[in-house]
Design an enzyme around this catalytic site. Structure first.
Site, PDB file in Angstrom:
ATOM      1  N   GLY A   1     -11.989   2.822  11.952  1.00  0.00           N
ATOM      2  CA  GLY A   1     -12.304   1.487  12.450  1.00  0.00           C
ATOM      3  C   GLY A   1     -11.183   0.957  13.337  1.00  0.00           C
ATOM      4  O   GLY A   1     -10.046   1.398  13.236  1.00  0.00           O
TER       5      GLY A   1
ATOM      6  N   HIS B   1      -6.344  -1.564  13.937  1.00  0.00           N
ATOM      7  CA  HIS B   1      -5.098  -0.971  13.433  1.00  0.00           C
ATOM      8  C   HIS B   1      -4.138  -0.580  14.550  1.00  0.00           C
ATOM      9  O   HIS B   1      -3.284   0.272  14.363  1.00  0.00           O
ATOM     10  CB  HIS B   1      -5.419   0.280  12.608  1.00  0.00           C
ATOM     11  CG  HIS B   1      -6.321   0.055  11.452  1.00  0.00           C
ATOM     12  ND1 HIS B   1      -5.976  -0.748  10.400  1.00  0.00           N
ATOM     13  CD2 HIS B   1      -7.576   0.524  11.180  1.00  0.00           C
ATOM     14  CE1 HIS B   1      -6.969  -0.756   9.507  1.00  0.00           C
ATOM     15  NE2 HIS B   1      -7.951  -0.002   9.966  1.00  0.00           N
TER      16      HIS B   1
ATOM     17  N   HIS C   1      -6.823  -2.814   4.948  1.00  0.00           N
ATOM     18  CA  HIS C   1      -7.902  -3.744   5.294  1.00  0.00           C
ATOM     19  C   HIS C   1      -7.858  -4.919   4.336  1.00  0.00           C
ATOM     20  O   HIS C   1      -8.847  -5.606   4.141  1.00  0.00           O
ATOM     21  CB  HIS C   1      -9.262  -3.057   5.206  1.00  0.00           C
ATOM     22  CG  HIS C   1      -9.266  -1.690   5.790  1.00  0.00           C
ATOM     23  ND1 HIS C   1      -9.006  -0.583   5.035  1.00  0.00           N
ATOM     24  CD2 HIS C   1      -9.458  -1.276   7.057  1.00  0.00           C
ATOM     25  CE1 HIS C   1      -9.051   0.492   5.831  1.00  0.00           C
ATOM     26  NE2 HIS C   1      -9.318   0.095   7.044  1.00  0.00           N
TER      27      HIS C   1
END
Lengths: 329, 329
Positions: free
Chosen positions: B55, B58, B220
């Site tokens: 995802g 980051h 997360h």
């Protein structure tokens, strides 16, 4: 204040200790605890020493640029405070390898006073120091006169240029000349979306009201041109680029170097979103981007916001900017 | 939310567009808009392709590591969301230059599912893909078993190792072997001082109560081990290092690589203050620091906090970590 800190009065010292422990291959502390020099290889003789300095709180400026083909020595002050003349003098002494020193610093009253005094003291010792001021912040231009204009991230590009020029064994006069030429072709503007917290004080030294942004803000929260209601990234880019390109004589052949520097609190994602629009604006105006830099190059503690710098390079400046570039920016 | 954003639903696309415009020399987009590949020189034939993905949110992971001697291709998802198998499959296809592909990714359920499915589809096309999971987060170790442990910034060191190994023309099996050996010698722990805001949602997906910190937090905002009252930097370092060194068999000759990665919201100054103590702790335990990295290497949007990673290198891992190191980390 949810920060990773110990004694707020010792942040500068602890940060510097941590930096030294992390980069023993790059930087050494001198007898003056506020002066840091680059670890040099034996082959590096006969070059002009490149020095900068100023208050802390702008990481990677200044100590992070003590590296090959950039700065040879830095003179550091407390957070947002100019170092006194004695610290600059020690930095000049450390950086001199017999061909003199060029000091490239931001155009702030107290920094100027310290550098000028230190240059005078150096001259009495027979040490030749010349200096160049970064005065790229158009929010503080007065008419066409830049003598009172503040320095923003354009200074980083000057260090790159001066550092490369020194490695190429240019003399001090030539380095000053090319840096002044580059600075005359450089403009920056900042926008602040939040204030920054000075650890010693524990609160901001100025205020950005929620829902607004400060257009033309300086690197210490210095007053901007105008307070606007907060805008979308593209509108922020439009405002900044309109201000930067207004009356900007495109003498450099319609080509620019772009630097988008975060002020410390904004994420890299936001900076790339801002750059995305800036790149489109330049393309639509048929201005070619020679090289772009997006990142935290000159920060203001944890301020949200960014500065945008445009530099119109000539062939010599291009060559110097790209010199050993993988090792620097 | 004082952020430099346009449409919060388009942050991923706009950020990627900005990144591509800034780094046209490094990265190219493929026919699959979520797959990005490295611009390669013609000489780079016959090497195993190194892939990662996951995802967004980051940065610089993942796209910022598509560079020489690091990643060849990345498969990207939305913010904090694993990319589907088809995206990984396309990344594998792009990275393959005839010697197969190694995918180095974080040990998260949905990433694992996508990678495994994509590997299966690749096999049906005759494309050999092997993978290595980063599971360095000790907050999610269960006893001595790491099968459920999350990946933290240790993954960045694996990319460096795998990228160098591939450039040195090691085969896929050897690259997997050295990466697995490195990961077995790697441990990380995170501490969160604030939540992070997902732009699409406009608010945090979890909460860190003012005055507290989450010890053992994931990338997360995944739950940590314990909520503590907020502590000073040195005490935070003490807690993290105690957890990391507990039962850590110093098989590597009392030498470590240290990575302190900011989570996005903490300043570099804070990270160096944290590292300052970490370095002292290691020295007091007679553990030598082979190489240290302090910066935003694997972030969680704008979360305040940091992860600390320790890797005990052997001689081969050291050589790979230092390969072309000026160009990478």
């Amino acid at each position: 204040m949810q920060k990773i800190l110990n004694n707020p009065r010792r942040v500068v010292e602890e940060m510097l200790q941590g930096y030294l422990k992390c980069h023993p291959d790059l930087v050494t502390r001198t007898d003056n605890p506020k002066v840091f020099v680059r670890k040099t290889e034996r082959t590096e003789t006969g070059k002009v020493g490149i020095v900068s300095g100023g208050g802390m709180g702008h990481f990677p400026a200044f100590i992070g640029y003590v590296k090959p083909a950039m700065l040879d020595a830095v003179a550091l002050g407390e957070i947002f405070k100019a170092p006194p003349a004695e610290i600059f003098l020690d930095a000049f002494r450390e950086a001199d390898k017999g061909r003199g020193v060029v000091c490239v610093h931001g155009n702030y009253e107290l920094d100027n006073a310290s550098v000028t005094e230190a240059m005078c003291m150096a001259r009495q010792e027979g040490l030749l120091v010349r200096h160049v001021v970064a005065n790229d912040d158009i929010a503080s231009f007065q008419g066409k006169c830049r003598s009172k204009a503040r320095g923003l991230a354009g200074e980083v590009l000057l260090w790159k240029i001066a550092g490369a020029a020194a490695e190429l064994r240019m003399d001090a006069d030539t380095i000053v000349e090319v840096c002044e030429r580059a600075m005359a072709r450089t403009r920056s503007i900042g926008v602040g979306l939040s204030a920054c917290i000075i650890p010693e004080v524990g609160e901001p030294n100025f205020n950005v009201i929620e829902g607004t942004m400060e257009f033309g803000i300086g690197h210490h929260g210095d007053p901007g041109l105008q307070t606007y209601k907060i805008r979308k990234a593209n509108e922020i880019a439009d405002l900044m680029m309109e201000a930067l390109l207004k009356d900007f004589d495109m003498c450099g052949g319609r080509e620019v170097v772009v630097m988008v520097s975060g002020l410390g609190g904004s994420t890299q994602m936001e900076l790339y979103i801002l750059f995305n629009r800036i790149s489109d604006i330049l393309r639509n105006k048929n201005i070619r981007v020679f090289r772009s830099y997006v990142g935290n190059y000159f920060t203001s503690l944890d301020m949200n916001g960014a500065t945008v710098t445009l530099l119109q390079p000539d062939e010599e400046i291009k060559k110097l900017l790209m010199y050993k570039e993988a090792f620097c920016l």
